[in-house]
Design a protein around this motif. Structure first.
Motif, mmCIF file in Angstrom:
data_model
loop_
_atom_site.group_PDB
_atom_site.id
_atom_site.type_symbol
_atom_site.label_atom_id
_atom_site.label_comp_id
_atom_site.label_asym_id
_atom_site.label_seq_id
_atom_site.Cartn_x
_atom_site.Cartn_y
_atom_site.Cartn_z
ATOM 1 N N ARG A 91 1.231 -1.438 -0.152
ATOM 2 C CA ARG A 91 0.302 -0.062 0.125
ATOM 3 C C ARG A 91 1.293 1.371 0.266
ATOM 4 O O ARG A 91 0.457 2.599 -0.762
ATOM 5 C CB ARG A 91 -0.995 -0.036 1.550
ATOM 6 N N LEU A 92 2.125 1.180 0.676
ATOM 7 C CA LEU A 92 3.407 1.962 0.698
ATOM 8 C C LEU A 92 3.591 2.753 -0.581
ATOM 9 O O LEU A 92 3.226 3.654 -1.249
ATOM 10 C CB LEU A 92 3.903 2.182 1.642
ATOM 11 N N MET A 93 3.793 1.471 -1.242
ATOM 12 C CA MET A 93 4.148 1.399 -2.728
ATOM 13 C C MET A 93 3.558 2.789 -3.439
ATOM 14 O O MET A 93 4.027 3.632 -4.236
ATOM 15 C CB MET A 93 4.786 0.226 -2.892
ATOM 16 N N ARG A 94 2.139 1.863 -4.022
ATOM 17 C CA ARG A 94 1.033 2.413 -4.291
ATOM 18 C C ARG A 94 0.954 4.308 -3.912
ATOM 19 O O ARG A 94 0.492 4.606 -5.047
ATOM 20 C CB ARG A 94 0.184 1.277 -4.327
ATOM 21 N N ALA A 95 1.584 4.386 -2.858
ATOM 22 C CA ALA A 95 0.105 5.966 -2.154
ATOM 23 C C ALA A 95 1.992 6.412 -2.550
ATOM 24 O O ALA A 95 1.385 7.746 -2.839
ATOM 25 C CB ALA A 95 0.464 6.134 -0.789
ATOM 26 N N LEU A 96 2.690 6.024 -2.394
ATOM 27 C CA LEU A 96 3.621 7.097 -3.280
ATOM 28 C C LEU A 96 3.357 7.489 -4.937
ATOM 29 O O LEU A 96 3.622 8.450 -4.814
ATOM 30 C CB LEU A 96 5.643 6.494 -2.961
#
Length: 205
Positions: A91-96
Motif C-alpha cells: 500500500r505504501l508503494m502504491r500511495a507513493l
C-alpha cells in the motif's frame, strides 16, 4: 528533497524466511541439520549474482545427495516459500505512486525466480524501474549495483531514499550518499516516508 524511493523486496514487500519455512515443512531437527550441513544462503547469493536458478539448484542437489530433497524444495516450492506478502508495504508503494513519487526496486533476486514471483504477485510489476540483481549480474551489498542504479535513473544519490532490511546493503548505499532506512517493520517504513514528507499520515496507513 527525495526524488525517488527505492524498495528492497525480500522482507520489505515479501517475507523471505527460508529457515522458518523449512522448519514448518520438515520439523525443527531436519531443518537445523540442513542449514548446518549446507550453505543455502551461499547458493542464493550465487543465484542473485546471475547464476541460473533451476540449474544451480539441480546441480547442488546432485553434488549434495544427502540434502537433495531439501534443495529441490527451493525450486519446487519457491512460490509457497515466498507467498507471504507484506500488504502495508505494498500500500505504501502504491500511495507513493499516487503522490507522484517514483518507486524503484533494488533487490537481490534470481532472474528466473523473480519472473515466477511477478506472476504470483503482480504488484512487483508496478515499479517505475526494477533493478534485479540476477538480471544485472551484480548484487548488493557490492558497490557496482548502486552505481548502476544511479547511472540508469539519473537521480543524485542524496535524492534517493532506500528501504532495506539488511545493514550491509544500507551501509553501501549510505557510503554513496543515499538516504536510507532500515526496514525492521512496516510501521517503521511508513513513519520514515511520513517523516520525509513523502506521504501524509492518512496515506501511510
Amino acid at each position: 528533497m527525495i526524488e525517488a524511493v527505492v524498495f528492497d523486496i525480500g522482507n520489505v514487500l515479501i517475507e523471505w524466511q527460508p529457515e522458518r519455512y523449512y522448519a514448518q515443512r520438515l520439523g525443527r531437527e531436519r531443518q537445523e541439520a540442513f542449514f548446518a550441513g549446507y550453505d543455502l544462503h551461499g547458493l542464493m547469493n550465487e543465484i542473485d549474482a546471475g547464476a541460473p536458478f533451476s540449474e544451480s539448484i539441480e546441480a547442488a542437489a546432485r553434488t549434495h545427495p544427502d540434502f537433495a530433497d531439501e534443495l529441490l524444495m527451493l525450486r519446487d516450492e519457491w512460490l509457497p516459500m515466498t507467498a507471504q506478502v507484506m500488504h502495508r508495504s505494498v500500500r505504501l508503494m502504491r500511495a507513493l505512486k499516487v503522490a507522484g513519487v517514483p518507486v524503484f526496486a533494488l533487490s537481490n533476486f534470481g532472474a528466473e525466480n523473480f519472473k515466477w514471483s511477478v506472476e504470483a504477485h503482480p504488484f512487483l510489476a508496478e515499479f517505475d524501474r526494477a533493478y534485479i540483481s540476477g538480471d544485472m549480474k551484480m548484487r548488493k551489498p557490492f558497490e557496482a549495483i548502486y552505481a548502476a542504479v544511479e547511472a540508469d535513473c539519473g537521480i543524485a544519490p542524496e535524492r534517493l531514499l532506500f528501504g532495506d532490511d539488511r545493514d550491509d546493503n544500507l551501509a553501501t548505499a549510505r557510503a554513496r550518499g543515499w538516504q536510507t532506512h532500515r526496514v525492521d517493520s512496516e510501521d517503521s517504513w511508513a513513519q520514515a516516508l511520513v517523516s520525509q514528507g513523502l506521504l501524509s499520515e492518512e496515506a501511510a496507513r
